[in-house]
Design an enzyme around this catalytic site. Structure first.
Site, mmCIF file in Angstrom:
data_model
loop_
_atom_site.group_PDB
_atom_site.id
_atom_site.type_symbol
_atom_site.label_atom_id
_atom_site.label_comp_id
_atom_site.label_asym_id
_atom_site.label_seq_id
_atom_site.Cartn_x
_atom_site.Cartn_y
_atom_site.Cartn_z
ATOM 1 N N HIS A 11 0.744 -1.077 0.359
ATOM 2 C CA HIS A 11 -0.088 0.026 -0.278
ATOM 3 C C HIS A 11 1.077 1.169 0.546
ATOM 4 O O HIS A 11 1.973 0.852 0.640
ATOM 5 C CB HIS A 11 -0.991 -0.063 1.046
ATOM 6 C CG HIS A 11 -1.773 -0.601 1.229
ATOM 7 N ND1 HIS A 11 -3.540 0.074 0.973
ATOM 8 C CD2 HIS A 11 -2.088 -2.122 1.371
ATOM 9 C CE1 HIS A 11 -4.203 -1.860 0.688
ATOM 10 N NE2 HIS A 11 -3.460 -2.382 0.863
ATOM 11 N N SER A 32 -5.430 3.516 -6.185
ATOM 12 C CA SER A 32 -5.024 4.084 -5.110
ATOM 13 C C SER A 32 -4.924 5.458 -5.230
ATOM 14 O O SER A 32 -5.868 6.501 -4.933
ATOM 15 C CB SER A 32 -3.361 3.950 -4.782
ATOM 16 O OG SER A 32 -3.380 2.593 -3.790
ATOM 17 N N ALA A 86 -7.547 6.891 -7.483
ATOM 18 C CA ALA A 86 -8.155 7.268 -7.340
ATOM 19 C C ALA A 86 -9.138 7.226 -6.328
ATOM 20 O O ALA A 86 -9.672 8.921 -5.451
ATOM 21 C CB ALA A 86 -9.543 6.463 -8.796
ATOM 22 N N GLN A 104 -7.069 8.534 -3.534
ATOM 23 C CA GLN A 104 -6.391 9.560 -2.467
ATOM 24 C C GLN A 104 -6.394 10.627 -2.993
ATOM 25 O O GLN A 104 -7.200 11.625 -2.580
ATOM 26 C CB GLN A 104 -5.053 9.052 -2.423
ATOM 27 C CG GLN A 104 -4.895 7.965 -1.822
ATOM 28 C CD GLN A 104 -3.069 8.447 -1.560
ATOM 29 O OE1 GLN A 104 -2.434 9.508 -1.519
ATOM 30 N NE2 GLN A 104 -2.089 7.504 -0.733
#
Length: 170
Positions: free
Chosen positions: A69, A82, A84, A86
């Site tokens: 991650h 990720s 999109a 964030q």
């Protein structure tokens, strides 16, 4: 049963992983293992099985998943999912001082737990995320690993909700 799930219950492993391999950050092994549990009656049953696979995995594989991650608010290369997520939480528009705070919190968190801070950001603001990070710093390593794995499953749930039949594996 929804159309995508009905179709995917009949796919070979390659097509199944192409569709669902991105649910868990850079960890298609979860979908690879879940494929053997088909057919699934519902998306929820499939997700539940995938989360069981994650929770039953050995510690090294769990840590590899957690470490896949990206740090929140960091200006780094990450998966389109990720990016999109964030963006949806406003982490791509942090002011300089906010970005500095996230950088400091991320470093402190990673040093303490050995993996980045993970939270399903849908519906959260940067302030809420930073507050949560500070509170979770109080957890033990085992508590935080369990919490992070739970958040990983929550993220996978949100990603699954947005899956569309018009994706590459159909």
């Amino acid at each position: 049963m929804d159309r995508l799930l009905h179709l995917s219950n009949n796919w070979d492993q390659t097509a199944f992983v192409a569709q669902y391999g991105s649910l868990f950050e850079c960890s298609p092994w979860v979908a690879e293992k879940a494929w053997h549990s088909r057919p699934f009656r519902t998306r929820e049953a499939m997700l539940k099985r995938m989360c069981e696979i994650v929770k039953d995995a050995d510690e090294a594989l769990q840590l590899k998943l957690l470490r896949a991650h990206p740090e929140l608010g960091a200006n780094i290369r990450m998966t389109k999912e990720s990016v999109a997520e964030q963006r949806g939480a406003g982490l791509d528009r942090l002011e300089r001082d906010e970005a500095y705070i996230f950088h400091q919190l991320n470093a402190k968190y990673r040093e303490r737990f050995g993996f980045p801070f993970i939270i399903a950001v849908k519906g959260l603001t940067p302030d809420m995320i930073a507050d949560s990070m500070q509170k979770r710093m109080m957890n033990t390593a085992e508590q935080e690993k369990e919490r992070a794995l739970g958040e990983v499953c929550k993220i996978a749930s949100f990603r699954l909700e947005h899956m569309d039949i018009n994706t590459e594996a159909s």
